[in-house]
Design an enzyme around this catalytic site. Structure first.
Site, short mmCIF file in Angstrom:
data_model
loop_
_atom_site.label_atom_id
_atom_site.label_comp_id
_atom_site.label_asym_id
_atom_site.label_seq_id
_atom_site.Cartn_x
_atom_site.Cartn_y
_atom_site.Cartn_z
N ASN A 8 67.42 47.71 97.23
CA ASN A 8 68.26 46.72 97.89
C ASN A 8 69.71 46.97 97.47
O ASN A 8 70.15 46.53 96.41
CB ASN A 8 67.82 45.31 97.49
N ARG A 91 66.34 48.04 102.11
CA ARG A 91 67.03 46.98 102.83
C ARG A 91 68.19 47.61 103.60
O ARG A 91 69.04 48.29 103.03
CB ARG A 91 67.58 45.94 101.85
N HIS A 180 71.40 38.85 106.00
CA HIS A 180 70.63 38.29 104.87
C HIS A 180 69.28 37.77 105.36
O HIS A 180 68.71 36.85 104.75
CB HIS A 180 71.40 37.16 104.17
N ARG A 239 85.41 39.07 101.27
CA ARG A 239 85.51 38.91 102.72
C ARG A 239 86.06 37.54 103.09
O ARG A 239 85.75 36.55 102.45
CB ARG A 239 84.14 39.12 103.37
N ASN A 332 72.38 30.10 90.33
CA ASN A 332 72.88 29.99 88.96
C ASN A 332 74.10 29.09 88.77
O ASN A 332 74.38 28.70 87.64
CB ASN A 332 73.21 31.38 88.43
N GLU A 382 63.93 39.11 97.87
CA GLU A 382 63.99 40.01 99.01
C GLU A 382 63.11 41.24 98.79
O GLU A 382 62.51 41.77 99.73
CB GLU A 382 65.44 40.45 99.26
#
Length: 394
Positions: A8, A91, A180, A239, A332, A382
């Site tokens: 990933n 991924r 995602h 971004r 977290n 994932e």
């Protein structure tokens, strides 16, 4: 039994798990973080070892080779040689309109992934690098691509179409794709299991260096914050997220920037980095606690953008059963979860502060007993979701 290595590659990280299927037993796992920065770290865990090492990791190719060396290390590793790997699940962020399901990789698939570089400039290039390096290191393993965009293929036309001439949508595939997807699929399935009913309305908030939010109704993605590329939507590490398109014309026509420079600004120099000088939220939270005004404002802006999306998706689905936080920041950062959920009681969202402050790798409810909407932290996996899909295919 099949040993499936799941790779990933994120924009600044490289996660992996070696999973024995169909038992879903994790033989080894780890993370290479802060790729391209001076303080890169490699975390590696296997049955006989758990630790981290600092190493110069300038790019994703170096990251994969370092991980491979650890997997085959006589003391720390879990395999003797490359032939012990049955398949590798990759991924891949952008599949365009070509890929709506898990696909065995060949030259044509790689070429299509490359053709989509411009639509996912931070992701598809390292995704392809991961594939090419894996082909060299594991030549006998089946290489399989799992696309982020696949889960969002259920988004209806009223949500995925842009208000531009139909010809551009029909002939040039300019539309919302969503990203995602592997993460949102995994956590929404976990959430549905928790609710104990399939007719559900869920909002999944994936917060990491890249951030996105998905409205999931009855297990299907019905709207999503990212669009044609992974640039739009929420404020991210580097971004910009949503921005008036006219800003681009102003930067080019009035301020003299080239289109290449504008693309660089919006994808690599904006977001939290542009607002604070830091791209890692841990650094930003630390500075905010010290009184840094720019960092405090950036956190408020980040949370405010997410609040607006939550409100719009509640309206779109005419209700909400469960709000889910996932990924590095979502799992977290109690600070971000609190900023997002405060003053949301009108929508039935109310956190329990003591539950929110608990650090755990387990699925957990953090809403108060009186909250009409359940709020959960569900650590994304994932890698397991990718392994399941690869296992079905090979």
């Amino acid at each position: 039994m099949k040993n499936i290595l799941v790779i990933n590659t994120g924009s600044s990280s490289f996660k992996f798990q070696l999973i024995q299927m169909p038992a879903e037993k994790v033989l080894a796992s780890g993370l290479v973080e802060r790729i391209g920065q001076q303080n890169s770290e490699i975390h590696f865990t296997s049955e006989g070892y758990s630790g981290k090492q600092e190493q110069d990791v300038p790019n994703h190719s170096v990251a994969l080779k370092a991980v491979t060396n650890l997997l085959m290390d006589p003391e720390k590793g879990v395999i003797k040689n490359a032939s012990d790997i049955t398949a590798i699940g990759h991924r891949v962020v952008h599949g365009g309109t070509t890929f709506s399901e898990t696909t065995v990789i060949n030259d044509e698939v790689k070429q299509e992934i490359k053709s989509l570089f411009s639509l996912a400039p931070l992701h598809n290039p390292p995704n392809l690098t991961g594939i090419e390096v894996a082909e060299e290191v594991f030549p006998n393993a089946k290489q399989v691509a799992v696309f982020d965009t696949a889960f969002h293929s259920s988004i209806p036309a009223k949500a995925y179409k842009y208000a531009i001439p139909n010809k551009l949508t029909e002939e040039n595939d300019i539309r919302l794709y969503g990203f995602h997807g592997t993460s949102h699929k995994y956590v929404s399935e976990q959430a549905i299991e928790k609710l104990g009913k399939s007719d559900s309305k869920i909002i999944s908030v994936h917060l990491g260096n890249g951030c996105s939010i998905t409205a999931v109704e009855n297990g299907k993605s019905v709207d999503h914050s990212m669009g044609f590329t992974p640039l739009s939507g929420l404020i991210m590490g580097t971004r910009s997220g949503d921005i008036d398109p006219s800003v681009i014309f102003h930067l080019v026509d009035k301020l003299g920037y080239s289109l290449k420079e504008v693309n660089e600004i919006l994808t690599k120099k904006s977001g939290m980095l542009g607002l604070t000088g830091f791209s890692d939220l841990r650094d930003i939270e630390t500075e905010a606690q010290k009184g840094n005004r720019e960092c405090k404002l950036a956190l408020e802006m980040n949370a405010y953008r997410i609040k607006k999306y939550i409100g719009s998706y509640v309206a779109a689905m005419n209700g909400l059963d469960l709000l889910v936080f996932t990924a590095g920041i979502g799992e977290n950062s109690s600070t971000m979860r609190n900023l997002i959920c405060e003053n949301m009681d009108f929508l039935g969202i109310e956190l329990d502060p003591s539950k929110n402050d608990i650090r755990s790798k387990e699925n957990r409810i953090i809403s108060s007993e009186s909250s009409k909407v359940k709020v959960m932290v569900i650590p994304t996996n994932e890698e397991l979701e990718i392994a399941r899909q690869v296992d079905k295919l090979v």
